[in-house]
Design an enzyme around this catalytic site. Structure first.
Site, mmCIF file in Angstrom:
data_model
loop_
_atom_site.group_PDB
_atom_site.id
_atom_site.type_symbol
_atom_site.label_atom_id
_atom_site.label_comp_id
_atom_site.label_asym_id
_atom_site.label_seq_id
_atom_site.Cartn_x
_atom_site.Cartn_y
_atom_site.Cartn_z
ATOM 1 N N LYS A 191 0.850 -1.190 0.000
ATOM 2 C CA LYS A 191 0.000 0.000 0.000
ATOM 3 C C LYS A 191 0.884 1.237 0.000
ATOM 4 C CE LYS A 191 -1.798 2.866 2.636
ATOM 5 N NZ LYS A 191 -1.688 4.120 1.875
ATOM 6 N N THR A 246 5.930 7.691 13.530
ATOM 7 C CA THR A 246 5.844 6.950 14.791
ATOM 8 C C THR A 246 4.389 6.837 15.242
ATOM 9 O OG1 THR A 246 8.077 7.531 15.410
ATOM 10 C CG2 THR A 246 6.584 7.015 17.224
ATOM 11 N N GLU A 267 9.655 1.096 10.618
ATOM 12 C CA GLU A 267 10.714 2.080 10.330
ATOM 13 C C GLU A 267 10.056 3.444 10.478
ATOM 14 O OE1 GLU A 267 13.854 1.604 9.643
ATOM 15 O OE2 GLU A 267 13.883 -0.546 9.308
ATOM 16 N N CYS A 302 13.752 10.681 6.846
ATOM 17 C CA CYS A 302 13.608 10.174 8.216
ATOM 18 C C CYS A 302 14.892 10.363 9.018
ATOM 19 C CB CYS A 302 13.216 8.705 8.186
ATOM 20 S SG CYS A 302 14.330 7.713 7.186
ATOM 21 N N GLU A 401 9.649 15.778 15.195
ATOM 22 C CA GLU A 401 10.097 15.633 13.811
ATOM 23 C C GLU A 401 9.322 16.624 12.947
ATOM 24 O OE1 GLU A 401 8.911 12.107 11.605
ATOM 25 O OE2 GLU A 401 10.954 11.937 10.863
HETATM 26 P P1 NAD Z 1 2.412 8.325 7.777
HETATM 27 O O1 NAD Z 1 2.612 7.546 9.006
HETATM 28 O O2 NAD Z 1 1.413 9.412 7.762
HETATM 29 O O3 NAD Z 1 2.004 7.371 6.569
HETATM 30 C C1 NAD Z 1 2.799 6.267 6.186
HETATM 31 C C2 NAD Z 1 1.921 5.243 5.507
HETATM 32 O O4 NAD Z 1 1.004 4.739 6.466
HETATM 33 C C3 NAD Z 1 1.083 5.800 4.357
HETATM 34 O O5 NAD Z 1 0.989 4.823 3.340
HETATM 35 C C4 NAD Z 1 -0.267 6.019 5.011
HETATM 36 O O6 NAD Z 1 -1.351 5.963 4.110
HETATM 37 C C5 NAD Z 1 -0.317 4.858 5.978
HETATM 38 N N1 NAD Z 1 -1.216 5.057 7.117
HETATM 39 C C6 NAD Z 1 -1.560 6.221 7.735
HETATM 40 N N2 NAD Z 1 -2.416 5.976 8.747
HETATM 41 C C7 NAD Z 1 -2.610 4.638 8.775
HETATM 42 C C8 NAD Z 1 -3.383 3.773 9.597
HETATM 43 N N3 NAD Z 1 -4.130 4.227 10.581
HETATM 44 N N4 NAD Z 1 -3.329 2.438 9.350
HETATM 45 C C9 NAD Z 1 -2.552 1.950 8.360
HETATM 46 N N5 NAD Z 1 -1.826 2.717 7.539
HETATM 47 C C10 NAD Z 1 -1.835 4.050 7.747
HETATM 48 O O7 NAD Z 1 3.849 8.855 7.360
HETATM 49 P P2 NAD Z 1 4.223 9.766 6.101
HETATM 50 O O8 NAD Z 1 3.818 11.162 6.400
HETATM 51 O O9 NAD Z 1 3.736 9.126 4.847
HETATM 52 O O10 NAD Z 1 5.813 9.641 6.054
HETATM 53 C C11 NAD Z 1 6.644 10.420 6.842
HETATM 54 C C12 NAD Z 1 7.134 9.625 8.025
HETATM 55 O O11 NAD Z 1 7.810 8.449 7.583
HETATM 56 C C13 NAD Z 1 8.150 10.389 8.841
HETATM 57 O O12 NAD Z 1 7.853 10.236 10.213
HETATM 58 C C14 NAD Z 1 9.466 9.710 8.490
HETATM 59 O O13 NAD Z 1 10.460 9.835 9.469
HETATM 60 C C15 NAD Z 1 9.032 8.300 8.296
HETATM 61 N N6 NAD Z 1 10.018 7.546 7.507
HETATM 62 C C16 NAD Z 1 10.806 6.635 8.152
HETATM 63 C C17 NAD Z 1 11.782 5.932 7.436
HETATM 64 C C18 NAD Z 1 12.686 4.936 8.112
HETATM 65 O O14 NAD Z 1 13.303 4.142 7.418
HETATM 66 N N7 NAD Z 1 12.775 4.938 9.420
HETATM 67 C C19 NAD Z 1 11.942 6.167 6.068
HETATM 68 C C20 NAD Z 1 11.106 7.112 5.448
HETATM 69 C C21 NAD Z 1 10.147 7.793 6.179
#
Ligand code: NAD
Length: 498
Positions: A191, A246, A267, A302, A401
């Site tokens: 997804k 997170t 992650e 991230c 963040e």
């Molecule tokens: P997000 O948590 O908003 O969304 C990530 C994914 O989760 C998306 O596909 C979203 O549709 C899905 N999602 C959101 N709510 C959900 C739920 N309730 N149930 C299931 N899926 C759900 O994050 P984002 O804004 O897309 O990405 C930014 C974040 O990702 C930052 O915090 C960044 O640090 C982190 N990130 C971490 C790494 C790593 O390797 N540690 C790498 C890239 C990004």
């Protein structure tokens, strides 16, 4: 042949076609509900595509397809050397479509075309090649039980893996999941983020073209609260491999607990400290690394070095240099190959980042430079590189963040104090120490609670090293052979020889 310039990238963008349907069991299909959502170009604010909005029913269909092919064994039981060949073809096809995929990535999430071409697409292909190459070289074990028994310890694929990924490196983060998941013989449902679904939808058909059986890689675009939640709650999904914030990671763990205790790897976010000691002799190098550590990919990284910890005495010299470098990193048209900083992914994220800039001002940090939305007449969402100094560790901009081009600069007196500040957040993803003293470097590296500690560099990267976080930055590791642990089960088979 001349390299394409901004004009020719814009021309190519106009004639680009998009895959906008879900990819289930080897075919592109509309969402079961018929619903779509709008994907906007963050550099213009204009509509790019209407994408199938998957929900529970689409997830059910994709999981059923993934399960059926897993049971059949046409991928799971294939000799690793044969899986290797199909994955190599998959990586080759990705490389063959480099320009198209790079363009999709840039139009969908706003990053500079130069980055998409040099980092995202080749990085995804290299990741798939690396796991392809590895998978027929990993041996199982025989336990030292003695002569009266033969006990083998073998690794088996888990079954159906659900992968949920973010928008900042859409294709690369997907590849970090797809490559080890498929190499180990699993089937999967991916997804992508609703903010950047286009490259995942395109590579799905390349997997089938490469000879990976239909149903092994399914892609369901949709929102987190619908498609993502349904995947994480699904009773027939064996594992959720998640990359994102997170806060969402916390929900994913709850869904696993509420449903079938599926395995979870996370992650998540970071607030990584980049610590420069006064003895480090090359401030030009440290300043350049500090600027790129926070501003690359618009700060939407991230592991961004979002807290710059400077030992007393070097702050002004360092920040002057950081400012000089930042002048070359002003936001521009993402389709111009000369652009180093693109658009913020959407209006919501832009407002979030601007909100943090306001909070820094309110809390009494000193805005050294930047702080504004720019290029507003483009209709897009751009923020200039921003640096706050005199930041105290308790301020919001030092703790949360931001995920944008905003750097918080904190000063310290001793290496011990720097480590204390570094560890005083809920995150533990990356970190860096700059010093000429090797003992100090190693002492600090041991004391910092983070998945990666860079010494005298930042953002060094290779698929051979594990990547992931301590504390609330996550559970488990992407990349390297360690990632295979997440997507396999250990089985003991005991044979009595007495
Ligand atoms: P997000 O948590 O908003 O969304 C990530 C994914 O989760 C998306 O596909 C979203 O549709 C899905 N999602 C959101 N709510 C959900 C739920 N309730 N149930 C299931 N899926 C759900 O994050 P984002 O804004 O897309 O990405 C930014 C974040 O990702 C930052 O915090 C960044 O640090 C982190 N990130 C971490 C790494 C790593 O390797 N540690 C790498 C890239 C990004």
């Amino acid at each position: 042949m001349n390299k394409p310039d901004a004009i020719s990238w814009h021309e190519r963008a106009r004639s680009l076609s998009f895959r906008t349907q879900a990819f289930v069991n080897g075919r592109y299909v509309d969402a079961a509900s018929g619903g779509t959502f709008d994907s906007l170009n963050p550099a213009t604010g204009k509509l790019l595509a209407r994408v199938a909005s998957g929900d529970e029913e689409d997830i059910n269909r994709a999981v059923a397809a993934a399960r059926a092919v897993f049971r059949k064994g046409s991928w799971a039981n294939l000799a690793p050397a044969k899986r290797k060949r199909a994955l190599f073809r998959f990586a080759d096809l990705i490389l063959k479509h480099t320009e198209e995929l790079a363009l999709l990535e840039t139009l969908d999430m706003g990053k500079p075309i130069g980055d998409s071409l040099k980092v995202d697409v080749p990085g995804a292909a290299r990741c798939i090649q690396w796991y392809a190459e590895a998978i027929d070289k990993v041996y199982d074990e025989v336990a030292p039980t003695g002569a009266a028994a033969l006990a083998t310890i073998t690794r088996e694929p888990l079954g159906v893996v659900g992968a949920i990924v973010p928008w900042n490196y859409p294709l690369l983060m997907a590849a970090w999941k797809i490559a080890p998941v498929l190499a180990a013989g699993n089937s999967m449902v991916l997804k992508p983020s609703e903010k950047s679904p286009l490259t995942a939808l395109k590579v799905a058909e390349l997997a089938v073209e490469a000879g990976i059986p239909e149903g092994v890689l399914n892609v369901v675009p949709g929102f987190g609260q619908t498609a993502g939640k349904a995947l994480a709650l699904h009773m027939d999904v064996d594992c959720i491999a998640f990359t994102g914030s997170t806060a969402t990671g916390r929900s994913i763990m709850q869904y696993a607990g509420q449903s079938n205790l599926k395995r979870v790897s996370l992650e998540c976010g970071g607030k990584s400290p980049n610590i420069v000691l006064a003895d480090y002799p090359d401030l030009d190098k440290a300043a350049s690394a500090a600027a790129y550590a926070i501003f690359i990919n618009q700060g939407e990284v991230c592991s961004a070095g979002s807290r710059l910890l400077l030992q007393e005495g070097i702050k002004d010299a360092m920040l002057e240099k950081v400012q000089t470098i930042s002048k070359k990193l002003q936001p521009g048209d993402p389709l111009d190959p000369g652009t180093k900083l693109g658009a913020i992914v959407d209006e919501i994220q832009m407002k979030r980042v601007l909100g943090y800039i306001d909070s820094g001002r309110r809390d009494g940090a000193n805005l050294r430079f930047g702080g504004r939305r720019v290029r507003e007449d483009s209709g897009g969402f751009f923020i200039e590189p921003t640096v706050f100094e005199d930041v105290r560790p308790a301020m919001t901009i030092a703790r949360e963040e931001i995920f944008g081009p905003v750097l918080s600069v904190i000063t310290f007196k001793t290496p011990e104090e720097a480590v204390e500040i570094a560890n005083d957040v809920v995150y533990g993803l990356a970190s860096a120490v700059w010093t000429r003293d090797v003992t100090t470097a190693h002492r600090m590296a041991r004391a910092i609670r983070a998945g990666t500690v860079y010494i005298n560099c930042y953002d060094a990267d290779d698929i051979t090293v594990p990547f992931g976080g301590f504390k609330q930055s996550g559970i488990g590791r992407d990349k390297s052979l360690h990632a295979l642990e997440k997507y396999t089960e250990l089985k003991t088979t005991w044979l009595d020889l007495s």
